[in-house]
Design a protein around this motif. Structure first.
Motif, PDB file in Angstrom:
ATOM      1  N   ASN A 211      21.842  47.668 -42.418  1.00 11.94           N
ATOM      2  CA  ASN A 211      21.726  46.233 -42.140  1.00 11.94           C
ATOM      3  C   ASN A 211      20.737  45.965 -41.007  1.00 11.94           C
ATOM      4  N   GLU A 212      20.790  46.793 -39.969  1.00 11.82           N
ATOM      5  CA  GLU A 212      19.904  46.604 -38.819  1.00 11.82           C
ATOM      6  C   GLU A 212      18.440  46.889 -39.191  1.00 11.82           C
ATOM      7  N   ILE A 213      18.205  47.950 -39.962  1.00 12.73           N
ATOM      8  CA  ILE A 213      16.835  48.290 -40.370  1.00 12.73           C
ATOM      9  C   ILE A 213      16.256  47.201 -41.259  1.00 12.73           C
ATOM     10  N   VAL A 214      17.047  46.706 -42.195  1.00 14.56           N
ATOM     11  CA  VAL A 214      16.587  45.618 -43.070  1.00 14.56           C
ATOM     12  C   VAL A 214      16.243  44.386 -42.234  1.00 14.56           C
ATOM     13  N   GLU A 215      17.105  44.056 -41.273  1.00 15.99           N
ATOM     14  CA  GLU A 215      16.843  42.903 -40.392  1.00 15.99           C
ATOM     15  C   GLU A 215      15.536  43.086 -39.624  1.00 15.99           C
ATOM     16  N   ILE A 216      15.313  44.268 -39.081  1.00 13.16           N
ATOM     17  CA  ILE A 216      14.099  44.542 -38.301  1.00 13.16           C
ATOM     18  C   ILE A 216      12.858  44.402 -39.167  1.00 13.16           C
ATOM     19  N   ILE A 217      12.888  44.971 -40.374  1.00  9.39           N
ATOM     20  CA  ILE A 217      11.719  44.927 -41.259  1.00  9.39           C
ATOM     21  C   ILE A 217      11.458  43.503 -41.733  1.00  9.39           C
ATOM     22  N   GLU A 218      12.500  42.799 -42.145  1.00 10.32           N
ATOM     23  CA  GLU A 218      12.311  41.430 -42.642  1.00 10.32           C
ATOM     24  C   GLU A 218      11.829  40.504 -41.533  1.00 10.32           C
ATOM     25  N   TYR A 219      12.345  40.672 -40.334  1.00 11.73           N
ATOM     26  CA  TYR A 219      11.889  39.845 -39.220  1.00 11.73           C
ATOM     27  C   TYR A 219      10.419  40.110 -38.926  1.00 11.73           C
ATOM     28  N   HIS A 220      10.020  41.369 -38.988  1.00  6.70           N
ATOM     29  CA  HIS A 220       8.614  41.713 -38.748  1.00  6.70           C
ATOM     30  C   HIS A 220       7.724  41.148 -39.845  1.00  6.70           C
ATOM     31  N   GLN A 221       8.184  41.166 -41.093  1.00  8.43           N
ATOM     32  CA  GLN A 221       7.390  40.622 -42.190  1.00  8.43           C
ATOM     33  C   GLN A 221       7.128  39.129 -42.020  1.00  8.43           C
ATOM     34  N   GLU A 222       8.024  38.449 -41.344  1.00 12.68           N
ATOM     35  CA  GLU A 222       7.857  37.012 -41.110  1.00 12.68           C
ATOM     36  C   GLU A 222       7.122  36.708 -39.812  1.00 12.68           C
ATOM     37  N   ASN A 223       7.316  37.550 -38.777  1.00 12.41           N
ATOM     38  CA  ASN A 223       6.822  37.210 -37.441  1.00 12.41           C
ATOM     39  C   ASN A 223       5.808  38.198 -36.862  1.00 12.41           C
ATOM     40  N   TYR A 224       5.629  39.350 -37.501  1.00 16.46           N
ATOM     41  CA  TYR A 224       4.696  40.384 -37.016  1.00 16.46           C
ATOM     42  C   TYR A 224       4.921  40.668 -35.524  1.00 16.46           C
ATOM     43  N   ASN A 225       6.164  40.926 -35.181  1.00 17.45           N
ATOM     44  CA  ASN A 225       6.520  41.134 -33.771  1.00 17.45           C
ATOM     45  C   ASN A 225       6.415  42.587 -33.336  1.00 17.45           C
ATOM     46  N   LEU A 226       6.306  43.529 -34.279  1.00 15.42           N
ATOM     47  CA  LEU A 226       6.260  44.945 -33.943  1.00 15.42           C
ATOM     48  C   LEU A 226       4.820  45.437 -33.804  1.00 15.42           C
ATOM     49  N   THR A 227       4.628  46.459 -32.972  1.00 19.77           N
ATOM     50  CA  THR A 227       3.331  47.133 -32.951  1.00 19.77           C
ATOM     51  C   THR A 227       3.181  47.890 -34.268  1.00 19.77           C
ATOM     52  N   ARG A 228       1.959  48.291 -34.576  1.00 20.37           N
ATOM     53  CA  ARG A 228       1.719  49.010 -35.837  1.00 20.37           C
ATOM     54  C   ARG A 228       2.498  50.321 -35.874  1.00 20.37           C
ATOM     55  N   LEU A 229       2.560  50.987 -34.736  1.00 18.08           N
ATOM     56  CA  LEU A 229       3.280  52.256 -34.678  1.00 18.08           C
ATOM     57  C   LEU A 229       4.784  52.044 -34.837  1.00 18.08           C
ATOM     58  N   SER A 230       5.310  50.970 -34.258  1.00 18.51           N
ATOM     59  CA  SER A 230       6.732  50.650 -34.431  1.00 18.51           C
ATOM     60  C   SER A 230       7.046  50.362 -35.891  1.00 18.51           C
ATOM     61  N   SER A 231       6.196  49.567 -36.526  1.00 18.79           N
ATOM     62  CA  SER A 231       6.404  49.226 -37.935  1.00 18.79           C
ATOM     63  C   SER A 231       6.395  50.471 -38.805  1.00 18.79           C
ATOM     64  N   GLN A 232       5.398  51.327 -38.593  1.00 14.44           N
ATOM     65  CA  GLN A 232       5.309  52.561 -39.388  1.00 14.44           C
ATOM     66  C   GLN A 232       6.535  53.445 -39.160  1.00 14.44           C
ATOM     67  N   SER A 233       6.962  53.559 -37.912  1.00 11.87           N
ATOM     68  CA  SER A 233       8.088  54.424 -37.587  1.00 11.87           C
ATOM     69  C   SER A 233       9.395  53.900 -38.191  1.00 11.87           C
ATOM     70  N   THR A 234       9.531  52.588 -38.275  1.00  7.33           N
ATOM     71  CA  THR A 234      10.708  51.996 -38.910  1.00  7.33           C
ATOM     72  C   THR A 234      10.808  52.450 -40.358  1.00  7.33           C
ATOM     73  N   TRP A 235       9.685  52.322 -41.055  1.00 11.33           N
ATOM     74  CA  TRP A 235       9.651  52.737 -42.459  1.00 11.33           C
ATOM     75  C   TRP A 235       9.840  54.244 -42.598  1.00 11.33           C
ATOM     76  N   GLN A 236       9.294  54.999 -41.664  1.00 13.36           N
ATOM     77  CA  GLN A 236       9.419  56.452 -41.734  1.00 13.36           C
ATOM     78  C   GLN A 236      10.890  56.865 -41.693  1.00 13.36           C
ATOM     79  N   PHE A 237      11.645  56.247 -40.799  1.00 13.55           N
ATOM     80  CA  PHE A 237      13.074  56.541 -40.736  1.00 13.55           C
ATOM     81  C   PHE A 237      13.746  56.213 -42.061  1.00 13.55           C
TER      82      PHE A 237
END
Length: 456
Positions: A211-237
């Motif tokens: 639930n937390e990972i989905v929330e983080i990814i969806e929020y980033h898709q709407e707001n682009y709040n993560l750095t590129r490395l953070s975004s990539q690392s989220t997906w990597q996990f």
């Protein structure tokens, strides 16, 4: 066998531990960095706190300049045991220790190095004990987060279940910070880099993270709040969890649109790199972007090798990998190689459509690669496996009449393309080479040339 505090004297940790002999042309520079790091490390337990932090900053700068062998020769068990001894004798604070370990661990993770010796050190044991203790006390969340990050970034073995139940909620809480100031973004990025290092062989219940990972990814898709490395690392996990839990694929592909997001990120990063410059000529920002591209394609490779769902977004992702392959060909061998591996693994997966691989130009780039006079064995091995997989798949007849007609038409198109490329002559010129390559790699190539050809 671990050394006790008494086994290690102040003079034990010295250049003598660095047994690696350097014979490259920058031999003197590497040796100087190692000696300077050793000198600074000796000095930090004999100086005041203000001087300590200055020396640790200098050590971090040296780490950032290191190559693989330098890092691995320095961060050995004796160093970690010595740090533990210094903490025990109150000659080094946990704050300064964490600063050094987090920077070293982050460098190790981004450079894809392995630190075999940390897990067996006294320091690792102490950190594990402190994580459990701090989690029970629930008084200092920042310290617990720092300890979790240090442990994940430096460890090699699978994380024990008792620690996963502490680490996962702790780092997710840190990663859920949506503040966009620079300091908060750096903290979130560090949490995700550590998080992404959790092995795919560690089984984590969905309730702990999904639930937390989905929330983080969806929020980033709407707001682009993560750095590129953070975004990539989220997906990597998340993609690593797919290893043990195939039920995640529906969420990954259809809900979170992994292929679309990966393609967009890779293409934006690609535009910011001057591919005509050699890798060593890159500036710091550009070099970091190349690392993130490498990490993206590496995790894309894992997904393409095992995916079962297909949609048109995956076709766009393959196109972006081909584009990076072409861009990185001359000056970025590591990035180029991971593209080759990813496309080869995609060709093996029966759920990845051959007509898409053909349309996006994969046949051409692999055929062109095989024409290179300087082709090394691992590249040739991957190229031949690519064509072997394509050929085998096209030779498998389909029960469905429409699918069988499509298979025959695809065979014809690829046969014509291979004829244009002079592909069969390339393969036949490898007489004697294939058996030699088979001695070097775990997956053997066929010794029958006809297995590599697509005949109408």
């Amino acid at each position: 066998m671990c050394l006790s505090d008494e086994d290690i004297s102040e003079d034990d940790y010295s250049e003598d531990y660095y047994s690696e002999e350097y014979t490259s042309e920058d031999d003197v520079v590497k040796t100087a960095r190692i000696e300077q790091f050793s000198k600074l490390f000796h000095e930090i337990e004999r100086c005041r706190e203000v001087e300590q932090i200055q020396k640790i900053d200098e050590m971090i700068e040296l780490i950032d300049e290191m190559e693989k062998k330098e890092f691995e020769s320095i961060f050995i068990k004796e160093l970690f045991d010595k740090i533990h001894q210094m903490i025990e004798k109150e000659k080094l604070s946990w704050g300064h220790t964490i600063l050094l370990l987090k920077n070293a661990g982050c460098f190790k993770e981004l450079k894809c190095l392995i630190c075999y010796s940390f897990d067996d050190s006294l320091l690792s044991k102490r950190i594990r004990e402190m994580m459990i203790d701090e989690n029970e006390k629930k008084k200092d969340e920042k310290l617990l987060t720092d300890l979790c990050e240090c442990y994940l970034l430096l460890h090699y073995k699978c994380v024990p279940d008792e620690l996963l139940s502490i680490i996962v909620p702790c780092l997710l809480k840190a990663a859920l910070n949506k503040e966009e100031n620079e300091e908060s973004q750096k903290e979130v990025e560090m949490a995700f880099i550590a998080f992404s290092h959790i092995s795919q062989y560690c089984e984590i219940e969905q309730e702990l993270y999904l639930n937390e990972i989905v929330e983080i990814i969806e929020y980033h898709q709407e707001n682009y709040n993560l750095t590129r490395l953070s975004s990539q690392s989220t997906w990597q996990f998340l993609i690593k969890r797919f290893n043990n839990d195939k039920s995640l694929e529906e969420v990954i592909v259809n809900d979170l649109h992994f292929a679309r997001e990966a393609r967009r990120e890779i293409e934006e990063l690609k535009r910011n790199v001057d591919w005509k410059k050699k890798e060593e000529e890159n500036g710091e920002t550009e070099a970091k972007e190349v690392i993130v591209i490498w990490r993206w394609i590496n995790i894309v490779d894992y997904y393409l090798a095992w995916s079962t769902l297909w949609n048109e977004e995956l076709a766009g992702l393959i196109r972006s990998i081909v584009q990076v392959f072409r861009a990185s060909r001359d000056n970025y061998p590591d990035t180029n190689y991971v593209c080759i591996v990813s496309l080869k693994d995609a060709a093996r997966n029966k759920n990845v459509k051959i007509d898409v691989l053909h349309k996006e130009g994969t046949m051409v780039v692999f055929s062109d690669e095989m024409k290179q006079s300087t082709l090394v064995d691992d590249i040739l091995w991957n190229c031949l496996l690519f064509f072997l997989n394509i050929s085998r798949r096209l030779k498998e007849k389909k029960d469905d009449e429409k699918e069988e007609e499509e298979r025959k038409e695809m065979k014809r198109k690829i046969f014509e393309r291979m004829e244009e490329e002079g592909y069969e002559d390339n393969v036949e010129s490898l007489n004697g080479v294939i058996s030699f390559i088979n001695e070097k790699y775990y997956e053997e190539l066929s010794l029958k040339f006809s297995d590599y050809f697509v005949n109408v």
